[in-house]
Design an enzyme around this catalytic site. Sequence first.
Site, short mmCIF file in Angstrom:
data_model
loop_
_atom_site.label_atom_id
_atom_site.label_comp_id
_atom_site.label_asym_id
_atom_site.label_seq_id
_atom_site.Cartn_x
_atom_site.Cartn_y
_atom_site.Cartn_z
N LYS A 231 104.85 13.80 28.78
CA LYS A 231 104.57 15.06 29.47
C LYS A 231 103.97 14.78 30.84
O LYS A 231 103.05 13.97 30.91
CB LYS A 231 103.58 15.81 28.59
CG LYS A 231 102.99 17.06 29.13
CD LYS A 231 102.07 17.60 28.08
CE LYS A 231 101.45 18.88 28.58
NZ LYS A 231 100.48 19.40 27.66
N CYS B 127 93.53 21.04 21.37
CA CYS B 127 92.76 20.60 22.53
C CYS B 127 91.60 21.56 22.70
O CYS B 127 91.62 22.66 22.14
CB CYS B 127 93.64 20.61 23.78
SG CYS B 127 92.86 19.77 25.19
N CYS C 265 90.35 22.40 25.88
CA CYS C 265 90.22 22.91 27.26
C CYS C 265 90.34 24.43 27.38
O CYS C 265 89.74 25.03 28.26
CB CYS C 265 91.18 22.21 28.22
SG CYS C 265 92.91 22.55 27.88
N ARG D 246 91.06 15.81 35.55
CA ARG D 246 91.26 15.22 34.23
C ARG D 246 91.68 13.75 34.30
O ARG D 246 92.18 13.20 33.32
CB ARG D 246 92.35 16.00 33.49
CG ARG D 246 92.08 17.48 33.31
CD ARG D 246 92.76 17.99 32.05
NE ARG D 246 93.02 19.41 32.03
CZ ARG D 246 92.10 20.35 31.90
NH1 ARG D 246 90.82 20.02 31.83
NH2 ARG D 246 92.45 21.63 31.86
N LYS E 155 100.52 11.51 28.20
CA LYS E 155 100.30 12.73 28.97
C LYS E 155 99.64 12.35 30.30
O LYS E 155 98.55 11.78 30.30
CB LYS E 155 99.42 13.70 28.19
CG LYS E 155 99.07 14.94 28.98
CD LYS E 155 98.37 15.96 28.12
CE LYS E 155 97.93 17.16 28.94
NZ LYS E 155 97.27 18.16 28.11
N TYR F 188 109.75 26.26 28.39
CA TYR F 188 109.55 27.70 28.59
C TYR F 188 110.89 28.45 28.68
O TYR F 188 110.89 29.66 28.71
CB TYR F 188 108.70 27.93 29.86
CG TYR F 188 107.31 27.36 29.69
CD1 TYR F 188 106.35 28.03 28.95
CD2 TYR F 188 106.98 26.11 30.23
CE1 TYR F 188 105.09 27.49 28.75
CE2 TYR F 188 105.71 25.56 30.04
CZ TYR F 188 104.78 26.25 29.31
OH TYR F 188 103.53 25.71 29.11
N SER G 82 104.81 23.76 32.73
CA SER G 82 104.78 25.03 33.47
C SER G 82 105.18 24.88 34.93
O SER G 82 105.86 25.74 35.48
CB SER G 82 103.38 25.64 33.37
OG SER G 82 102.40 24.77 33.92
C1 PBG Z 1 95.95 20.98 27.32
C2 PBG Z 1 97.31 21.27 27.74
C3 PBG Z 1 97.76 21.46 29.04
C4 PBG Z 1 99.11 21.70 28.96
C5 PBG Z 1 99.47 21.67 27.62
N1 PBG Z 1 98.34 21.37 26.87
C6 PBG Z 1 97.03 21.55 30.31
C7 PBG Z 1 96.27 20.46 30.84
O1 PBG Z 1 96.24 19.34 30.35
O2 PBG Z 1 95.60 20.77 31.83
C8 PBG Z 1 100.00 21.95 30.13
C9 PBG Z 1 101.32 22.49 29.82
C10 PBG Z 1 102.05 23.06 30.95
O3 PBG Z 1 101.71 22.90 32.12
O4 PBG Z 1 103.03 23.74 30.65
N2 PBG Z 1 95.56 21.64 26.21
#
Ligand code: PBG
Length: 315
Positions: free
Chosen positions: A241, A113, A115, A210, A188, A306, A267
């Site tokens: 996800k 990604c 970001c 997003r 996602k 995690y 997370s």
């Molecule tokens: C984007 C990505 C994200 C997460 C994993 N890959 C963040 C987002 O889309 O803002 C989030 C994972 C998490 O919250 O543990 N590269």
Amino acid sequence: MTRLRRLRRSDRLRALVRETRLDLDDFILPLFVGPTTQPNADLPALGRHSVEDLVSEAEEVSRLGVRAVLLFGIPEEKDAEGSGAWDEDGVVQCALRELREAAPGLVLMTDVCLCEYTSHGHCGVLEGDEVDNDATVERLARTAVSHVEAGADAVCPSDMMDGRIRAVRAALDESGFEETPIVSYAAKYASAFYGPFRDAAESAPAFGDRRGYQMDPANVREALRECELDVREGADVLIVKPALPNLDVIRAVRERFDLPAGAYNVSGEYAMLKAASARGWLDERQAALESLTAVVRAGADLVVSYWTKELATWL
Ligand code: PBG
């Protein structure tokens, strides 16, 4: 009389009839690599490792029995294009080369990604205030190839651009990596539960959100369409996800498709239990095991979590 309590009378009896078991083989540990080590006291698994540090962490978790890790990179410098993502001397690429040597048995997966690499924090290059889909896809494909060249066993596109699986598959094949699987974050959602990750990766969008590319949490049929497209484009694994808010989606994906289906216990899901257990409101181990069991019971064949390092000692 039917007495269901008969089989609940002892640990042994309960174990005999248990329908769902957690197996460390199915778990993937996310790891963050950046220019310097920055521990996170409250959320240890979201701490950042220098390459050197990452190598010792990987060796340790590998000794504990963890089978797979998923790498996220936080570059020294970000730019509008996210060019750190495909830099052959980028943080993830350097980490991969070291890990390949130091922990040969570990499955090395990478998040693909932009970001974490863009100065504006969006998952792609901008055209005005919008993420330009096709220009982004081309850069994601380059990023995936650079990861595999550096030693990744599998790549995990998490950007939610249209057509990215096809582009990543084509780029890998052209580079001679026909054998490398694509683990697609097919469904996602635009979720509030990514908050702690964005702090850890410094990847919160500088403006807007997003929702123009990640999915609306209200939709499940659309998740199946996302999966369908990714299957057609060449995905090898489908990931949903976040996990707990979407157990019904995991179940629907499991029933509709015969590909391995996974879930990312994100997370915010980790942080909720950490915060509540720090206050003495919940028992972290019990609550984490119950949550992860629910994710597997819903149909996940593999789980990004995690808690994977703790699981290695809990199971
Ligand atoms: C984007 C990505 C994200 C997460 C994993 N890959 C963040 C987002 O889309 O803002 C989030 C994972 C998490 O919250 O543990 N590269």
